[in-house]
Design an enzyme around this catalytic site. Structure first.
Site, mmCIF file in Angstrom:
data_model
loop_
_atom_site.group_PDB
_atom_site.id
_atom_site.type_symbol
_atom_site.label_atom_id
_atom_site.label_comp_id
_atom_site.label_asym_id
_atom_site.label_seq_id
_atom_site.Cartn_x
_atom_site.Cartn_y
_atom_site.Cartn_z
ATOM 1 N N ASP A 1 47.473 46.724 21.389
ATOM 2 C CA ASP A 1 47.462 46.236 22.766
ATOM 3 C C ASP A 1 48.397 45.025 22.783
ATOM 4 O O ASP A 1 47.464 43.753 22.302
ATOM 5 C CB ASP A 1 45.959 46.025 23.443
ATOM 6 C CG ASP A 1 46.014 45.382 24.606
ATOM 7 O OD1 ASP A 1 46.724 45.218 25.211
ATOM 8 O OD2 ASP A 1 44.652 44.866 24.819
ATOM 9 N N GLY B 1 49.664 41.895 24.620
ATOM 10 C CA GLY B 1 49.099 41.290 26.031
ATOM 11 C C GLY B 1 50.218 39.984 26.007
ATOM 12 O O GLY B 1 50.642 39.869 24.994
ATOM 13 N N ASN B 2 49.894 39.251 27.074
ATOM 14 C CA ASN B 2 50.904 38.193 27.265
ATOM 15 C C ASN B 2 50.640 37.171 26.242
ATOM 16 O O ASN B 2 51.418 36.174 25.742
ATOM 17 C CB ASN B 2 50.929 37.789 28.652
ATOM 18 C CG ASN B 2 51.426 38.608 29.719
ATOM 19 O OD1 ASN B 2 52.584 38.745 29.627
ATOM 20 N ND2 ASN B 2 50.457 39.087 30.576
ATOM 21 N N SER B 3 49.271 37.046 25.731
ATOM 22 C CA SER B 3 48.818 35.899 24.901
ATOM 23 C C SER B 3 48.186 36.295 23.506
ATOM 24 O O SER B 3 48.872 35.718 22.564
ATOM 25 C CB SER B 3 47.675 35.205 25.612
ATOM 26 O OG SER B 3 47.958 34.524 26.952
ATOM 27 N N LYS C 1 46.040 42.606 20.212
ATOM 28 C CA LYS C 1 44.846 43.173 19.585
ATOM 29 C C LYS C 1 45.039 44.600 19.034
ATOM 30 O O LYS C 1 45.844 45.253 19.454
ATOM 31 C CB LYS C 1 43.852 43.364 20.729
ATOM 32 C CG LYS C 1 43.372 42.074 21.330
ATOM 33 C CD LYS C 1 42.375 42.277 22.433
ATOM 34 C CE LYS C 1 40.929 42.475 21.963
ATOM 35 N NZ LYS C 1 39.870 42.745 23.001
ATOM 36 N N TYR D 1 49.833 54.245 42.570
ATOM 37 C CA TYR D 1 50.810 53.282 42.815
ATOM 38 C C TYR D 1 51.883 53.990 43.575
ATOM 39 O O TYR D 1 52.117 55.170 43.235
ATOM 40 C CB TYR D 1 51.372 52.551 41.587
ATOM 41 C CG TYR D 1 50.917 50.939 41.394
ATOM 42 C CD1 TYR D 1 49.723 50.710 41.787
ATOM 43 C CD2 TYR D 1 52.004 50.339 40.771
ATOM 44 C CE1 TYR D 1 49.534 49.550 41.388
ATOM 45 C CE2 TYR D 1 51.606 48.864 40.761
ATOM 46 C CZ TYR D 1 50.625 48.463 41.038
ATOM 47 O OH TYR D 1 50.148 47.115 40.926
ATOM 48 N N GLY E 1 51.089 48.307 35.320
ATOM 49 C CA GLY E 1 51.121 47.881 33.887
ATOM 50 C C GLY E 1 50.464 49.113 33.054
ATOM 51 O O GLY E 1 49.366 49.550 33.394
ATOM 52 N N ASP F 1 49.023 48.655 30.422
ATOM 53 C CA ASP F 1 47.747 48.201 29.967
ATOM 54 C C ASP F 1 46.556 48.571 30.864
ATOM 55 O O ASP F 1 45.513 48.741 30.714
ATOM 56 C CB ASP F 1 47.887 46.628 29.423
ATOM 57 C CG ASP F 1 48.172 45.661 30.761
ATOM 58 O OD1 ASP F 1 48.812 46.245 31.572
ATOM 59 O OD2 ASP F 1 47.724 44.642 30.483
ATOM 60 N N THR G 1 36.622 15.498 40.705
ATOM 61 C CA THR G 1 37.735 16.309 40.741
ATOM 62 C C THR G 1 37.597 17.480 39.497
ATOM 63 O O THR G 1 38.101 18.577 39.904
ATOM 64 C CB THR G 1 38.984 15.611 40.245
ATOM 65 O OG1 THR G 1 39.497 14.594 41.281
ATOM 66 C CG2 THR G 1 40.338 16.592 40.253
#
EC number: 2.7.1.33
Length: 264
Positions: free
Chosen positions: A6, A8-10, A13, A92, A99, A101, A177
């Site tokens: 897998d 992914g963007n970050s 796995k 879709y 995607g 994933d 904040t």
């Protein structure tokens, strides 16, 4: 042994399927580290014969993964989105645009369910948050994409002159904040989940189950469960979200168990 990947963007796995047995826990790497996968492969006592994966991190990263695997004699077969995958129908307008994933993770959820099952919503909190719905007929109805919790926070810090990289509690009425940003992020994520759950309940005429995944879930869990409880007054008692550690790998394992996974 078939590796399950897998990308992914970050994070990258990795799991596996070995004579029908799954990995006890997924192995995770920083997906920006070009050497991590190859180094790990070098430590294995048994070499994989095939890798099955999904990649949403771009062609360059996909090529890096392919090269790392090839260095250990392991070919990779990338799963792509299509109109139907093992009975899960892709709603879709342009099926290939979904995607891979997301499609495979929905397949992973469905693999846990009985043949007859209620509709379900899967919310995955990663770099991006995706919130997808599948009906009792195993048709993917559609879903949302929004920035994940960490990306929301960093975008405010980068895109404004005076807002910090916030770290504060989630409260009803923020008075500083850090509280304001943390509460706003949690409200946005949780509100999107509740929106899609209510939409699924209305559309299918019954309560939908909720599954959640991804590293951002702990940050928004309390707010999501709180808003779902409030939504019960409208649509009946909501389910407690069930956390899934690796739904993409679960879906890949189902594909890897097919007679000829490379044909998929």
């Amino acid at each position: 042994m078939i590796l399950l990947i897998d990308s992914g963007n970050s994070r990258l796995k990795v799991g596996w399927l070995d004579n029908g047995a799954r990995e006890p826990a997924a192995v995770a790497f920083d997906n920006l580290d070009p050497h991590a996968l190859g180094d790990w492969l070098g430590t294995l006592s048994r070499k994989p014969t095939l890798a099955l994966g999904v990649n949403v991190a771009g062609a360059e990263r996909g090529e890096g993964i392919r090269a790392a695997l090839a260095g250990h004699g392991c070919p990779v077969h990338w799963i792509t989105s299509r109109p139907q995958l093992l009975g899960l129908r892709n709603g879709y307008t342009q099926p290939a645009q979904l995607g891979a994933d997301r499609l495979v993770s929905l397949l992973g959820v469905r693999s846990r369910l009985a043949q007859t099952h209620p509709p379900f919503v899967l919310a995955s909190f990663g770099t991006a948050t995706t919130i997808d719905t599948v009906g009792p007929d195993n048709a993917f109805a559609g879903g949302l994409i929004l920035p994940g919790p960490a990306l929301m926070r960093s975008s405010l810090a980068r895109g404004t002159a005076n807002l910090p990289l916030a770290d504060g509690p989630v409260v009803d009425f923020p008075v500083d904040t850090h509280q304001a940003i943390a509460s706003g992020i949690a409200a946005a994520q949780a509100g999107a989940v509740v929106r899609q759950w209510l939409a699924a309940c209305r559309h299918y005429g019954c309560a939908a189950d909720i599954y959640v995944a991804g590293g951002g879930w702990p940050e928004v869990q309390q707010e999501t469960e709180r808003l779902l409880a409030q939504a019960a007054a409208i649509a009946g008692a909501p389910p407690l979200p069930a956390y899934l550690d690796r739904p993409v790998l679960d879906g890949l394992a189902l594909l890897a168990a097919q007679p000829d996974p490379q044909s998929l």
